[in-house]
Design a protein around this motif. Structure first.
Motif, PDB file in Angstrom:
ATOM      1  N   TYR A 199       0.833  -1.200   0.000  1.00  0.00           N
ATOM      2  CA  TYR A 199       0.000   0.000   0.000  1.00  0.00           C
ATOM      3  C   TYR A 199       0.872   1.256   0.000  1.00  0.00           C
ATOM      4  O   TYR A 199       0.645   2.186  -0.790  1.00  0.00           O
ATOM      5  CB  TYR A 199      -0.915  -0.006   1.221  1.00  0.00           C
ATOM      6  N   TRP A 202       2.714   1.260  -3.668  1.00  0.00           N
ATOM      7  CA  TRP A 202       2.081   1.149  -4.980  1.00  0.00           C
ATOM      8  C   TRP A 202       0.602   1.518  -5.043  1.00  0.00           C
ATOM      9  O   TRP A 202       0.054   1.581  -6.141  1.00  0.00           O
ATOM     10  CB  TRP A 202       2.276  -0.281  -5.516  1.00  0.00           C
ATOM     11  N   ALA A 203      -0.043   1.770  -3.928  1.00  0.00           N
ATOM     12  CA  ALA A 203      -1.420   2.246  -3.992  1.00  0.00           C
ATOM     13  C   ALA A 203      -1.438   3.656  -4.580  1.00  0.00           C
ATOM     14  O   ALA A 203      -0.509   4.441  -4.363  1.00  0.00           O
ATOM     15  CB  ALA A 203      -2.050   2.235  -2.602  1.00  0.00           C
ATOM     16  N   ARG A 212      -5.644   7.366  -0.804  1.00  0.00           N
ATOM     17  CA  ARG A 212      -5.534   6.143  -1.592  1.00  0.00           C
ATOM     18  C   ARG A 212      -6.476   5.114  -0.970  1.00  0.00           C
ATOM     19  O   ARG A 212      -6.096   4.367  -0.073  1.00  0.00           O
ATOM     20  CB  ARG A 212      -4.081   5.651  -1.607  1.00  0.00           C
ATOM     21  N   ILE A 214      -8.260   1.976  -1.180  1.00  0.00           N
ATOM     22  CA  ILE A 214      -8.431   0.679  -1.829  1.00  0.00           C
ATOM     23  C   ILE A 214      -9.565  -0.126  -1.182  1.00  0.00           C
ATOM     24  O   ILE A 214      -9.773  -1.282  -1.539  1.00  0.00           O
ATOM     25  CB  ILE A 214      -7.123  -0.134  -1.806  1.00  0.00           C
ATOM     26  N   ASP A 220      -9.380   4.113  -7.446  1.00  0.00           N
ATOM     27  CA  ASP A 220      -8.169   3.831  -6.671  1.00  0.00           C
ATOM     28  C   ASP A 220      -7.850   2.339  -6.678  1.00  0.00           C
ATOM     29  O   ASP A 220      -6.682   1.946  -6.774  1.00  0.00           O
ATOM     30  CB  ASP A 220      -8.330   4.309  -5.228  1.00  0.00           C
ATOM     31  N   SER A 224      -4.609   1.010  -8.492  1.00  0.00           N
ATOM     32  CA  SER A 224      -3.592   0.414  -7.623  1.00  0.00           C
ATOM     33  C   SER A 224      -3.190  -0.974  -8.111  1.00  0.00           C
ATOM     34  O   SER A 224      -2.008  -1.328  -8.128  1.00  0.00           O
ATOM     35  CB  SER A 224      -4.097   0.360  -6.182  1.00  0.00           C
ATOM     36  N   TYR A 228       0.520  -1.774  -9.511  1.00  0.00           N
ATOM     37  CA  TYR A 228       1.323  -2.842  -8.895  1.00  0.00           C
ATOM     38  C   TYR A 228       1.889  -3.764  -9.971  1.00  0.00           C
ATOM     39  O   TYR A 228       3.084  -4.088  -9.972  1.00  0.00           O
ATOM     40  CB  TYR A 228       0.465  -3.632  -7.917  1.00  0.00           C
TER      41      TYR A 228
END
Length: 343
Positions: A199, A202-203, A212, A214, A220, A224, A228
């Motif tokens: 997170y 790479w989020a 961010r 998720i 998002d 994300s 990734y």
């Protein structure tokens, strides 16, 4: 008389086994301290790493272990099922139908993520579906308590200790409220099922609201997942791989000519051969599953053996393994993406 007869023998056996027992005791891993003592040291280390006193008090103040988490860690489906069993469980007809519906319903949001990061829409949907059943199940376990339990456990304590500190940094940033930081038994969070360190790295905030998210924001979540995969080597325009046929004679030639990788943190990667051009695999006698010759594409591939199945896989397959280090998982994502098609 019988007792007197056996006493010297028993004494001799006891004396003989003593060095073995002593050696075993010396080689055994040290017992962990009591959990409360371990937790106190963890709090001190968190403060030393710059995590605020407020976060330490809130997140670690009255923490209790979750024994069910350790039990789940020992019985992961990726480690206990054959590939065919795993695929049957993870890719029933209803999941394929849901994946196709979701790909159509969220086409615009998926397309934006796909264009930005170069990952095809079906693969974003497939990861989303297999990680959280398209957001229907994100996990309900408190992430900090889960990670503390796994960090205290000896099997992978070092890994989960670092993930625990990453979770504390997320809370320290204020981006996620403590009560919202929930996820799976392994500490994976949100609809993308990111570990806390993932997170942080790479989020993305694709909807531009400064968070961010998720857990609830589909832009998002999709962004994300795609980010990734891109950051782990996804190559736009390449396939993931294909199932192949490998007879006894070609298998012998492959074993003699192409070594296994044997290095890397991911066991699934270590179980793959080194990469060779498709032309080299053709020369060794590997064919497509239907017996047709391999294509003459200029691409390198590694051989993967899973139960009775054989696959030649490319760089994008390794990006899927980065998401979850298990061939059964990566193949499930690939097969589901293929069944979704270009919706």
């Amino acid at each position: 008389m019988r007792t007197q007869f056996w006493l010297p023998i028993l004494l001799a056996l006891t004396l003989a086994s003593a060095p073995v027992a002593q050696a075993a005791a010396q080689n055994a891993p040290p017992l962990p301290p009591p959990f409360e003592e371990w937790l106190a040291a963890l709090r001190a280390e968190a403060l030393a790493k710059g995590i605020s006193q407020r976060t330490v008090d809130t997140a670690l103040g009255s923490l209790e272990r979750l024994p069910v988490v350790v039990e789940r860690d020992r019985t992961q489906a990726e480690l206990t099922l054959t590939l065919d069993q795993y695929l049957k469980r993870r890719l029933p007809a209803r999941i394929v139908r849901s994946a196709r519906e979701m790909a159509t319903t969220h086409r615009a949001e998926l397309q934006r993520a796909s264009v930005r990061y170069g990952v095809p829409r079906p693969f974003i949907v497939a990861v989303w579906g297999l990680e959280s059943n398209f957001g229907r199940f994100q996990g309900v376990r408190p992430t900090v308590a889960t990670l503390a339990t796994l960090a205290y456990d000896a099997r992978r304590g070092t890994l989960f200790r670092e993930e625990l500190f990453a979770a504390l940094r997320i809370l320290d940033s204020g981006e996620v409220e403590p009560e919202a930081l929930k996820g799976s038994w392994a500490g994976a969070m949100g609809q993308a099922q990111f570990m806390p360190s993932s997170y942080l790295k790479w989020a993305v905030d694709a909807d531009g609201n400064g968070r961010r998210d998720i857990w609830a924001s589909r832009p998002d979540i999709f962004g994300s997942i795609a980010n990734y995969l891109k950051e782990h080597g996804w190559t736009t325009g390449e396939r993931w791989g294909r199932e192949v046929r490998l007879g006894d004679e070609p298998a012998s030639r492959v074993a003699a000519a192409v070594p296994m990788r044997l290095t890397g943190a991911c066991q699934a990667v270590r179980d793959m051969t080194e990469a060779r051009p498709l032309s080299a695999w053709r020369e060794l006698g590997v064919t497509q599953k239907n017996g047709a010759a391999l294509p003459r594409a200029d691409i390198a591939a590694s051989l993967v053996r899973v139960d009775t199945h054989r696959f030649l896989v490319y760089r994008n397959y390794e990006a899927l393994l980065a998401y979850n280090c298990a061939h059964s998982y990566a193949l499930s994502v690939a097969f589901l993406a293929e069944r979704i098609g270009s919706r």
